[in-house]
Design a protein around this motif. Sequence first.
Motif, mmCIF file in Angstrom:
data_model
loop_
_atom_site.group_PDB
_atom_site.id
_atom_site.type_symbol
_atom_site.label_atom_id
_atom_site.label_comp_id
_atom_site.label_asym_id
_atom_site.label_seq_id
_atom_site.Cartn_x
_atom_site.Cartn_y
_atom_site.Cartn_z
ATOM 1 N N THR A 188 55.415 22.509 46.835
ATOM 2 C CA THR A 188 55.680 23.710 46.048
ATOM 3 C C THR A 188 56.026 23.305 44.622
ATOM 4 O O THR A 188 56.515 22.203 44.373
ATOM 5 N N TYR A 189 55.778 24.221 43.700
ATOM 6 C CA TYR A 189 56.041 23.921 42.291
ATOM 7 C C TYR A 189 57.504 23.588 42.041
ATOM 8 O O TYR A 189 57.837 22.864 41.109
ATOM 9 N N SER A 210 52.473 28.092 45.068
ATOM 10 C CA SER A 210 53.653 28.955 44.975
ATOM 11 C C SER A 210 54.053 29.468 46.352
ATOM 12 O O SER A 210 53.195 29.692 47.216
ATOM 13 N N ARG A 212 56.761 32.474 48.173
ATOM 14 C CA ARG A 212 57.533 33.680 47.873
ATOM 15 C C ARG A 212 58.324 34.086 49.115
ATOM 16 O O ARG A 212 57.907 33.819 50.239
ATOM 17 N N ASP A 249 64.427 34.796 43.245
ATOM 18 C CA ASP A 249 63.247 35.058 44.075
ATOM 19 C C ASP A 249 63.446 36.292 44.950
ATOM 20 O O ASP A 249 62.534 37.112 45.132
ATOM 21 N N TYR A 307 60.321 31.538 53.411
ATOM 22 C CA TYR A 307 59.336 31.572 52.340
ATOM 23 C C TYR A 307 57.928 31.453 52.916
ATOM 24 O O TYR A 307 57.708 30.724 53.893
ATOM 25 N N ASP A 310 51.934 31.818 48.852
ATOM 26 C CA ASP A 310 51.144 32.873 48.222
ATOM 27 C C ASP A 310 49.737 32.818 48.824
ATOM 28 O O ASP A 310 49.114 31.762 48.892
ATOM 29 N N GLU A 313 46.957 31.360 46.661
ATOM 30 C CA GLU A 313 47.087 29.928 46.435
ATOM 31 C C GLU A 313 46.886 29.131 47.718
ATOM 32 O O GLU A 313 46.431 27.984 47.678
#
Length: 326
Positions: A188-189, A210, A212, A249, A307, A310, A313
Amino acid sequence: MTTRLNPSSPIPLYHQLAEAIRADIAAGALAPGDRLPPLRAAADVWGVNLHTVRHAYRALAESGLVRTAGRGSIVLRADSPTSPPVPDEDVITRFLREAREQHGLSLHDIRRQLERQIRGAGPEVPDVLEPRPIPEPRIGSTVVHVIECSTWQALDLAQQVQERWQVTAKPWSLERAGEPPAGPLVATYFHYNDIRARWPKRLAQVQFASIRPDPALAGRVRGIVPTEARTTVILCEREAEKARNIAADLAAVLPSPTFEIRTLVSNNPTTALHVAGKTQPVLFAPRIWGALGPVERADPRAVEVRYLFDSIELAALGERFQWSER
């Protein structure tokens, strides 16, 4: 020892047996200095083979609860029912692989079944919206390592990758020493700088994506506090900066003014449950949830902050590595 083992459960029999003995030690039915039954006698009582009993005893010895002495095993100490030892990653990985390959269970299925067992709930009626079982990886399929800050979240994200693509996705926690084996890496970033600092020569092999918060989180919170009035939730994390990032978030799924998110930074996550109101939701960051014991997870106020990749992605990952879809 009156707990009955369930041969049809996705939980291996040796693990069920070890947990039953652990519960007896915690309850005082087995005290320090007591000897566990010999292997053959225990196998007869529990209705399992010798290998299962031997495996269970070894797991208890590795956790420091018993000691093998000659041909017997002796209880060393009382276990805490609220703070069970965390299994090592090899045990977790093996258990998840067996559950997936032999029983067709996803990580979501396993979570739900374990939580129901902890709460003492009865058999569950299958839901028509149940996620489909994850197919067994093909022999020779690409192995990809999914990197995250904790084993728990790395396992979850790896499962998501494997649900979408015909690969064998394995977790790699940043808590581990060393670096992942050669091959494609997914991260993840949020951990870009961590990976660049640790493995600068591997950076080109990493595909960042990403993640979320799961939109279903709002529904779980509303299951605790059904009223539409302003709801204050507690978010528990070990580090202040991570707590602030997660709170930011969560604002997308728990928007103000309907929800107020208060962070609690503590090395003892059970503190959050102690200070929360009787019906106040307590959100646990993924790595904190992974370290919680079964008693804390079974608390009706406790909610995991999960989480998800995405979706766009996640699709891009396959294109980047030229994977085949399931």
